[in-house]
Design a protein around this motif. Structure first.
Motif, PDB file in Angstrom:
ATOM      1  N   GLY A 569       0.812  -1.205   0.000  1.00  0.00           N
ATOM      2  CA  GLY A 569       0.000   0.000   0.000  1.00  0.00           C
ATOM      3  C   GLY A 569       0.846   1.256   0.000  1.00  0.00           C
ATOM      4  N   ASP A 570       0.231   2.381   0.380  1.00  0.00           N
ATOM      5  CA  ASP A 570       0.895   3.679   0.401  1.00  0.00           C
ATOM      6  C   ASP A 570       1.311   4.004   1.833  1.00  0.00           C
ATOM      7  OD1 ASP A 570       0.446   3.985  -2.328  1.00  0.00           O
ATOM      8  OD2 ASP A 570      -1.533   4.866  -1.985  1.00  0.00           O
ATOM      9  N   VAL A 571       2.616   3.977   2.067  1.00  0.00           N
ATOM     10  CA  VAL A 571       3.147   4.284   3.401  1.00  0.00           C
ATOM     11  C   VAL A 571       2.881   5.748   3.732  1.00  0.00           C
ATOM     12  CG1 VAL A 571       5.234   4.325   4.813  1.00  0.00           C
ATOM     13  CG2 VAL A 571       4.907   2.522   3.127  1.00  0.00           C
ATOM     14  N   ALA A 572       3.076   6.591   2.770  1.00  0.00           N
ATOM     15  CA  ALA A 572       2.816   8.021   2.904  1.00  0.00           C
ATOM     16  C   ALA A 572       2.497   8.544   1.520  1.00  0.00           C
ATOM     17  CB  ALA A 572       4.031   8.740   3.503  1.00  0.00           C
ATOM     18  N   LYS A 573       2.087   9.781   1.440  1.00  0.00           N
ATOM     19  CA  LYS A 573       1.793  10.363   0.144  1.00  0.00           C
ATOM     20  C   LYS A 573       3.065  10.365  -0.694  1.00  0.00           C
ATOM     21  CE  LYS A 573      -0.432  14.320  -2.056  1.00  0.00           C
ATOM     22  NZ  LYS A 573      -1.040  15.662  -1.847  1.00  0.00           N
ATOM     23  N   GLY A 574       2.993   9.707  -1.845  1.00  0.00           N
ATOM     24  CA  GLY A 574       4.155   9.643  -2.717  1.00  0.00           C
ATOM     25  C   GLY A 574       5.091   8.490  -2.454  1.00  0.00           C
ATOM     26  N   LEU A 575       4.783   7.630  -1.499  1.00  0.00           N
ATOM     27  CA  LEU A 575       5.644   6.479  -1.192  1.00  0.00           C
ATOM     28  C   LEU A 575       4.796   5.218  -1.089  1.00  0.00           C
ATOM     29  CD1 LEU A 575       8.410   5.298  -0.455  1.00  0.00           C
ATOM     30  CD2 LEU A 575       7.901   5.803   1.948  1.00  0.00           C
TER      31      LEU A 575
END
Length: 786
Positions: A569-575
């Motif tokens: 999934g998305d760990v943070a926005k953009g990652l």
């Protein structure tokens, strides 16, 4: 819902009068296809007129191409497990031309390939499939649009299961919209089951090029690669025909030579050319229905001069002409019904597929005389089938998928030798089948349910699945089977097998946009007809007594139990991230075993008899990690920059149930990492990528299943760099250039080179040099579209 980006790729418009003779055949087929489709056009126009009138009265009931919204948890990439999608844009920017290029940057996936000349006069060359997490060959399923590709055929005289005499590369990557890869035993679904994994190739469709305000599309693409001195011409055309009909045609022609080697030994010359044609008509019908007619054809011809890797009994080498063909015709139907009890969407397909590999080899032969030896061998696989898959959203928490697959197939492997005495001109002709002619019937039923619920306030999805498979094999024409060993045919019989394979996965959203998952999957692989009945014997030249390799009608299934834990999934926005650990246990693995003499049943086989048996158990385990960071999200000055990381490590052990020995599993590749630093201009005007690819060193351990104990070549570690760039020089023109192995590093691919003998002799050192991968090479393409 996953959106497929519009593709802008293409190939050449060449007048038929300028086409070489060898291309006329495919062009004629294309013309015939046009004639076949032509009668549909007046009907389509008439229906379009009728529908336009009807639509004026009932505009909401007749959408032209209904867009089916599928719940996000049906999205392939989001499902539990390690699933990789490589899209056509990726293939184009990486200048991919073959099976190996598709997975170049995948950490635990590789492509074993026979260097020119498989080791015997009748062996071909090519990619035999994929190695995924240490399993390969026919233990990995391959299909195009859900239709299985034929198995790779073992060498007729080989005594190792994964020593193949034919490849499985029956396609051109230019015709693909995307490639989907399941790592590890595949879960219960409509995909073709694979014991070690599965690869699905999905072809392009008219809607990839057409849309709102886009009624037609024409493109030409020229490509050049220095690694094999190949040229590629691709012509793509798509158009809307009336209100409800769309069409697509993709034609690809390639020609080239043998793949270069950075080593010091010459590689066998291999002059080849190929043609591929993909044609589709998609027709929107009233009531949210859609018909699609697909014709998918591929043909490759190789002219090889085998100057090495052949016995000294062939003093002038061997010349081989090889032809690989596959033709598939399918008719699909999609329907969407609202408030229908059995399904919301039903997708069905009927298909016909013919695949064939012909190898014609000839050379001067000096065993017990002076002869001109010509050997023609073929591997033919024809199938006709039906698939139907239904999707039903039972309620807000239950999404049900179920379906049926039925296929009837025919496999043939004829072999003919014409041995001519040079002195007298006398001919001695021998005809044999290298396996029993086999007719088969396959039936599969499957069901899978996505059940959503909450766990401590967290969203969770539990997915149980079950697949039931049945297969019946019926041998034919046994009068041509091992004529020199009559008792062998008595063992061949009708046989049927059936099995159930369950799967279970649990996915929990532990953080917003981050899912933790666990999967358990059971897998089964039935022995192929070649393993059941494959044969080779020496009696055509040893006369009375000799040796033989026979199949085994009593082979059991190979089975697996696969476990995987992961986060995606998305760990943070953009990652974004995907991390997984896995372990798989395999039972009953098949390998060839030397038998004791059997003077009662096989009195003439006195120099050795080999047969496949279920003698192996194995265990593989490992971990994978992939990351993608969009740097511009955090640092405005880095807008457009990104970093991609993919790394994996795998281990394996095997156990021989006959000898009780255990040791390392040779087919497991060393750790591999790909690190990419890329940039895309805001308006996609241009972009570039620099990729560092590193693989560890490894020496294949003793193969406890085949009994190989001789020292093997220790494949050294390597780090290579690839640099690629694209430039949209005009809204209708694009240039792509890639420089691969930028530092001209000499390196080897473990999957292809692991079985080479240690370099203790001149001959073995020469062979090692021949397997070195290409040095610095360039690939480029220019495409224009309208």
């Amino acid at each position: 819902m996953t959106t497929v980006p519009t593709q802008r790729s293409a190939a050449p418009v060449v007048p038929a009068t300028q086409l070489p003779v060898r291309r006329h055949n495919l062009v004629l087929r294309a013309a015939l296809l046009g004639l076949f489709a032509a009668p549909l056009l007046p009907v389509a126009a008439q229906n379009a007129a009728v529908n336009e009138g009807t639509a004026a009265q009932e505009p909401a009931k007749l959408p032209v191409f209904p867009e089916i919204i599928v719940n996000a948890k049906q999205d392939y990439e989001r499902r539990a497990g390690t699933k990789t999608v490589i899209r056509s844009d990726d293939l184009e920017r990486r200048n991919v031309t073959d099976m190996a290029g598709i997975v170049r940057y995948q950490p635990l996936i590789s492509t074993p390939m026979a260097a020119s000349g498989g080791g015997g006069i009748w062996d071909g060359a090519g990619n035999t499939g994929y190695n995924i997490r240490g399993l390969e060959g026919n233990r990995i399923s391959l299909d195009v649009d859900g239709i299985s590709l034929p198995d790779a055929a073992p060498k007729p005289d080989g005594t190792a299961l994964n020593a193949f005499g034919t490849g499985r590369d029956y396609f051109d990557p230019e015709t693909f919209r995307e490639v989907r890869i399941d790592s590890g035993t595949t879960a219960a679904s409509g995909a073709n089951p694979g014991l070690g994994g599965g690869v699905a190739f999905i072809t392009k469709s008219p809607e990839d090029y057409l849309g709102e305000g886009q009624d037609h599309y024409v493109a030409y693409k020229y490509g050049r690669a220095t690694a094999d001195r190949s040229n590629a011409h691709t012509l793509t055309g798509a158009a809307k025909i009336g209100a409800n009909l769309q069409g697509l045609a993709v034609y690809v022609h390639r020609d080239g030579e043998q793949l270069d080697s950075r080593g010091s030994a010459p590689v066998n010359p291999d002059d080849w050319h190929s043609n591929a044609l993909l044609s589709k008509l998609v027709w929107a019908l009233p009531g949210e229905q859609k018909l699609d007619l697909t014709v998918d054809m591929f043909e490759r011809k190789n002219k090889r001069d085998l100057r090495n890797k052949v016995s000294a009994l062939y003093p002038d080498g061997v010349q081989q002409d090889s032809t690989t063909k596959r033709t598939r015709v399918s008719l699909g139907h999609d329907v969407v019904l609202k408030d229908f009890a059995l399904f919301d969407r039903l997708s069905s397909k009927v298909y016909l597929q013919n695949a064939k590999i012909d190898d014609k080899s000839k050379g001067r032969y000096t065993y017990r005389g002076n002869f001109q030896r010509a050997i023609d061998t073929s591997f033919k696989n024809d199938s006709i089938g039906l698939t139907s898959e239904a999707f039903k959203q039972l309620n807000a928490d239950n999404a049900l998928l179920y379906g049926v697959q039925l296929e009837q197939g025919k496999s043939r492997r004829p072999w003919m030798e014409d041995r001519t005495a040079v002195a007298t001109g006398a001919h001695e002709i021998t005809r044999k089948n290298r396996m029993a002619d086999m007719d088969s019937t396959k039936l599969a039923l499957y069901v899978r349910d996505d059940y959503s619920f909450n766990v401590a306030g967290k969203k969770a999805v539990l997915t149980p699945g079950l697949r039931a498979d049945y297969r019946k094999n019926e041998p034919k024409n046994l009068q041509n089977y091992v004529t020199a060993v009559p008792n062998a045919a008595k063992e061949v019989r009708k046989e049927s097998d059936s099995y159930f394979t369950p799967s279970l996965s649990l996915s929990v959203e532990v953080l917003p946009q981050i899912n933790a998952y666990a999967t358990f999957t059971r897998g089964t692989r039935l022995p192929t007809p070649a393993e059941r009945t494959g044969t080779y014997d020496s009696f055509s030249y040893t006369s009375t007594n000799g040796y033989a390799i026979l199949g085994n009608a009593n082979l059991r299934k190979e089975t697996s139990k696969a476990y995987e834990l992961g986060l995606k999934g998305d760990v943070a926005k953009g990652l974004s991230m995907h991390a997984s650990v896995y372990q798989t246990e395999y039972k009953g693995m098949i390998e060839y075993v030397m038998q004791e003499d059997d003077p009662e049943n096989y009195p003439t086989i006195t120099q050795g008899l080999y047969r496949p048996e279920n003698i192996g158990n194995a265990r593989t385990w490992g971990a994978e990690l992939s990351l993608r960071a969009e740097l511009g999200i955090w640092l405005p000055a880095m807008q457009g920059y990104r970093v991609d990381l993919a790394t994996g490590v795998a281990k394996g052990r095997s156990f021989n149930t006959l000898t009780g020995e255990s040791g390392g599993l040779a087919s497991v590749a060393p750790a591999k990492t790909a690190l990419t630093f890329g940039y895309d201009h805001t308006n996609k005007l241009f972009g570039l990528e620099l990729t560092a690819l590193h693989a560890g060193d490894k020496q294949a351990p003793n193969d406890l299943l085949t009994g190989t104990t001789a020292p093997r070549f220790k494949v050294p570690s390597y780090t290579i760099f690839d640099l690629s760039t694209y430039w949209n020089v005009h809204k209708n023109a694009k240039i792509i250039v890639g420089v691969y192995n930028l530092t001209d590093r000499k390196y080897w691919d473990y999957a292809a080179a692991r079985s080479l003998s240690a370099g203790t002799t001149v001959a073995s050192r020469t062979e090692i040099e021949r397997y070195a991968k290409p040095g610095r090479n360039v690939a480029a393409s220019l495409s224009v579209n309208y």
